[in-house]
Design a protein around this motif. Structure first.
Motif, PDB file in Angstrom:
ATOM      1  N   ILE A  23       0.868  -1.186   0.000  1.00  0.00           N
ATOM      2  CA  ILE A  23       0.000   0.000   0.000  1.00  0.00           C
ATOM      3  C   ILE A  23       0.900   1.230   0.000  1.00  0.00           C
ATOM      4  O   ILE A  23       1.805   1.360   0.820  1.00  0.00           O
ATOM      5  CB  ILE A  23      -0.912   0.007   1.240  1.00  0.00           C
ATOM      6  N   ALA A  24       0.649   2.162  -0.933  1.00  0.00           N
ATOM      7  CA  ALA A  24       1.558   3.289  -1.131  1.00  0.00           C
ATOM      8  C   ALA A  24       1.371   4.415  -0.124  1.00  0.00           C
ATOM      9  O   ALA A  24       2.216   5.309  -0.043  1.00  0.00           O
ATOM     10  CB  ALA A  24       1.399   3.831  -2.556  1.00  0.00           C
ATOM     11  N   TRP A  25       0.279   4.390   0.652  1.00  0.00           N
ATOM     12  CA  TRP A  25       0.073   5.430   1.661  1.00  0.00           C
ATOM     13  C   TRP A  25       1.217   5.401   2.690  1.00  0.00           C
ATOM     14  O   TRP A  25       1.581   4.325   3.192  1.00  0.00           O
ATOM     15  CB  TRP A  25      -1.245   5.217   2.383  1.00  0.00           C
ATOM     16  N   PRO A  26       1.769   6.564   3.055  1.00  0.00           N
ATOM     17  CA  PRO A  26       2.900   6.592   3.989  1.00  0.00           C
ATOM     18  C   PRO A  26       2.606   5.957   5.338  1.00  0.00           C
ATOM     19  O   PRO A  26       3.523   5.508   6.027  1.00  0.00           O
ATOM     20  CB  PRO A  26       3.193   8.094   4.143  1.00  0.00           C
ATOM     21  N   ALA A  27       1.349   5.904   5.735  1.00  0.00           N
ATOM     22  CA  ALA A  27       1.003   5.348   7.041  1.00  0.00           C
ATOM     23  C   ALA A  27       1.186   3.834   7.098  1.00  0.00           C
ATOM     24  O   ALA A  27       1.163   3.252   8.194  1.00  0.00           O
ATOM     25  CB  ALA A  27      -0.434   5.709   7.401  1.00  0.00           C
ATOM     26  N   PHE A  28       1.390   3.196   5.946  1.00  0.00           N
ATOM     27  CA  PHE A  28       1.511   1.739   5.903  1.00  0.00           C
ATOM     28  C   PHE A  28       2.974   1.322   5.712  1.00  0.00           C
ATOM     29  O   PHE A  28       3.818   2.125   5.321  1.00  0.00           O
ATOM     30  CB  PHE A  28       0.634   1.169   4.784  1.00  0.00           C
ATOM     31  N   ASP A  29       3.253   0.079   6.003  1.00  0.00           N
ATOM     32  CA  ASP A  29       4.609  -0.466   5.941  1.00  0.00           C
ATOM     33  C   ASP A  29       5.119  -0.440   4.503  1.00  0.00           C
ATOM     34  O   ASP A  29       4.693  -1.238   3.664  1.00  0.00           O
ATOM     35  CB  ASP A  29       4.594  -1.905   6.482  1.00  0.00           C
ATOM     36  N   VAL A  66      -2.037  -1.538  -3.894  1.00  0.00           N
ATOM     37  CA  VAL A  66      -3.458  -1.777  -3.679  1.00  0.00           C
ATOM     38  C   VAL A  66      -4.025  -0.734  -2.735  1.00  0.00           C
ATOM     39  O   VAL A  66      -3.291  -0.005  -2.059  1.00  0.00           O
ATOM     40  CB  VAL A  66      -3.724  -3.188  -3.108  1.00  0.00           C
ATOM     41  N   GLN A  67      -5.337  -0.680  -2.681  1.00  0.00           N
ATOM     42  CA  GLN A  67      -6.025   0.185  -1.730  1.00  0.00           C
ATOM     43  C   GLN A  67      -5.844  -0.345  -0.303  1.00  0.00           C
ATOM     44  O   GLN A  67      -5.691  -1.555  -0.098  1.00  0.00           O
ATOM     45  CB  GLN A  67      -7.515   0.209  -2.052  1.00  0.00           C
TER      46      GLN A  67
END
Length: 473
Positions: free
Chosen positions: A41-47, A110-111
């Motif tokens: 997952i590309a969101w910074p909050a994820f690993d 992915v989302q």
């Protein structure tokens, strides 16, 4: 460009190719399951290490086909150059002199899964039931990756590397769900390697699980944050309510002006495309969306016309006091995320300008408005007059056993406009494995297994026929 005989039988070459697809399908589904288990997952909050692992797995799959001259993972700067984008995989096979190059696009990010409680099975544990694979990314878009890989495996087995005259560019992006922030810079940095005559974008859907489609129109998007302010600090609602407008009152009054009494967008300057659509009943809409009994569809005109060709405005997020923390207070400020889908043919910048103008002109009680985090993506209208489009329609019909339809999408794939701009001579083919029950971006996302098989059959046929066409020129 069909290789089927008048009686519907396939040529010997195509028969061998489809046998290779069938023999390789268990491996393709197994590799899809392995990919799905990586929560990239590309969101910074994820690993972010998971996104790296996902890219490395895709690169290994590409290398194992044995067809590419080079397979590399690249990261390019985002638009403002302040940071690097997410890892994308670029595999390149050079075309023989005078032969066309085919780009195969998909994305491996992915989302986010959302609320785990809403999933019937864990989002990153692929589960088969009722002929479908349930998992986040199973349909959007790791099945797109494996459609490419499985097709290439069948080509390698039956055509062979020595007799493959067309060039192949496999580009698997790592941040499509996060806005493709480094996409344009990626294309610029690798333009020589990526230049193609035909681009297959495997990130769309079909009319249903049995009927293949070529996506020929997609709406654009204009997303932004709207902040409404009426006070410089919170005040007691009992002491001042009735004389002082709170921010939520102003915000709800304001956004109500965006739609008319039927739910159609009522913003001057937002365009509507005039185009025919296929038949689509309200019963089908209800069955595919979960529209509750007694709740009416919104808008006017044909149902697919509303989805494919008209603008929408949706509030997709809001920052406000939670129910658990509610108090008798007049709120000074509310921030909302507004997402507009833009009709094909209108620029996203023009649509955003119309929305901002409307909101400023309708701000109630003199409320102060500010607009931030503007994210624009242009709509797409695909030129359907090229030879590759006919080849794709034929391959889809032979792969699925049913004639392909031209399809519009209510969603957006803004990076396609970047591809068109960078490679203006390329023919764009937008395909995919999703169907109306795939629930991409939602809990319980799934992939119809037979659709996946047929997508691989179709793409393998397309590549083999393009290769034969190239060799005959």
């Amino acid at each position: 460009m069909s290789s089927t005989a008048p009686d519907g039988t396939f040529s010997a070459e195509d028969e061998a190719l489809l046998e290779a697809v069938a023999g390789g399908f268990p491996a393709a589904t197994g590799d899809l399951g392995s990919l799905v288990k990586i929560p990239g997952i590309a969101w910074p909050a994820f690993d972010q290490s998971q996104l790296v692992a996902s890219a490395e797995r895709v690169a290994a799959l590409a290398r194992d086909t044995g067809l590419f001259d080079s397979v590399d993972i690249h990261r390019e700067p985002v638009d403002d150059g302040s940071e690097l984008g997410q890892p994308g995989v670029l595999a390149v096979r050079r075309a023989q002199p005078g032969r066309p190059t085919i780009m195969l696009y998909a994305h491996h990010d992915v989302q986010p899964p959302g609320d785990d409680e809403l999933w019937e099975t864990p989002p990153f544990e692929p589960t088969v039931r009722d002929g479908r694979i349930y998992a986040r990314g199973a349909a959007d878009d790791k099945a797109g990756i494996m459609t490419h890989i499985a097709s290439l495996r069948a080509i390698a087995e039956t055509v062979g590397s020595d007799d493959l005259g067309i060039g192949i560019v496999l580009f698997v992006e790592g941040e499509e769900e996060y806005g493709s922030r480094s996409f344009a810079n990626f294309l610029d940095a690798h333009a020589d390697d990526m230049r193609s005559d035909v681009i297959v974008v495997a990130d769309s859907g079909n009319l249903d699980s049995e009927t293949p489609a070529l996506t020929v129109s997609l709406r654009g998007n204009a997303k932004f944050h709207l902040t409404v302010r009426t006070l410089d600090h919170a005040s007691h609602s009992g002491m001042f309510g009735g004389a002082v407008p709170d921010a939520m009152m102003a915000a709800t009054t304001l956004i109500a002006t965006l739609w008319d009494e039927n739910g159609s967008v009522a913003v001057d300057g937002l365009a509507v495309r005039d185009a025919e659509t296929a038949d689509y009943s309200e019963a089908q809409l209800r069955e595919e969306t979960g529209l509750l009994d007694g709740v009416r569809p919104i808008g006017d005109g044909s149902l697919l016309g509303r989805i494919w060709n008209k603008p929408t405005v949706t509030v997709t997020g809001i920052d406000f006091t939670s129910v658990a923390s509610a108090s008798n207070t007049l709120s000074p400020e509310v921030t909302m995320v507004l997402s507009c889908r833009v009709a094909p043919g209108q620029s996203s910048a023009g649509a955003y300008a119309a929305l901002e103008r409307h909101l400023r002109e309708h701000a109630p009680f003199g409320a102060h408005l500010s607009f931030t985090d503007v994210d624009l993506g242009d709509s797409v209208l695909v030129d359907t007059g090229g030879w590759a489009v006919e080849a794709a329609r034929s391959a889809l019909a032979d792969g699925y056993g049913r004639a392909a339809v031209d399809y519009g999408i209510g969603g957006s794939i803004p990076f396609i406009s970047d591809l068109v701009e960078r490679f203006p001579g390329a023919q764009i083919l937008v395909t995919g494995v999703e169907d109306p029950h795939s629930r991409a971006h939602s809990p319980n996302e799934s992939l119809h297994i037979d659709t996946f098989r047929n997508a691989i059959r179709s793409e393998a046929l397309l590549l083999a026929r393009l290769n034969r066409r190239a060799l005959s020129l």
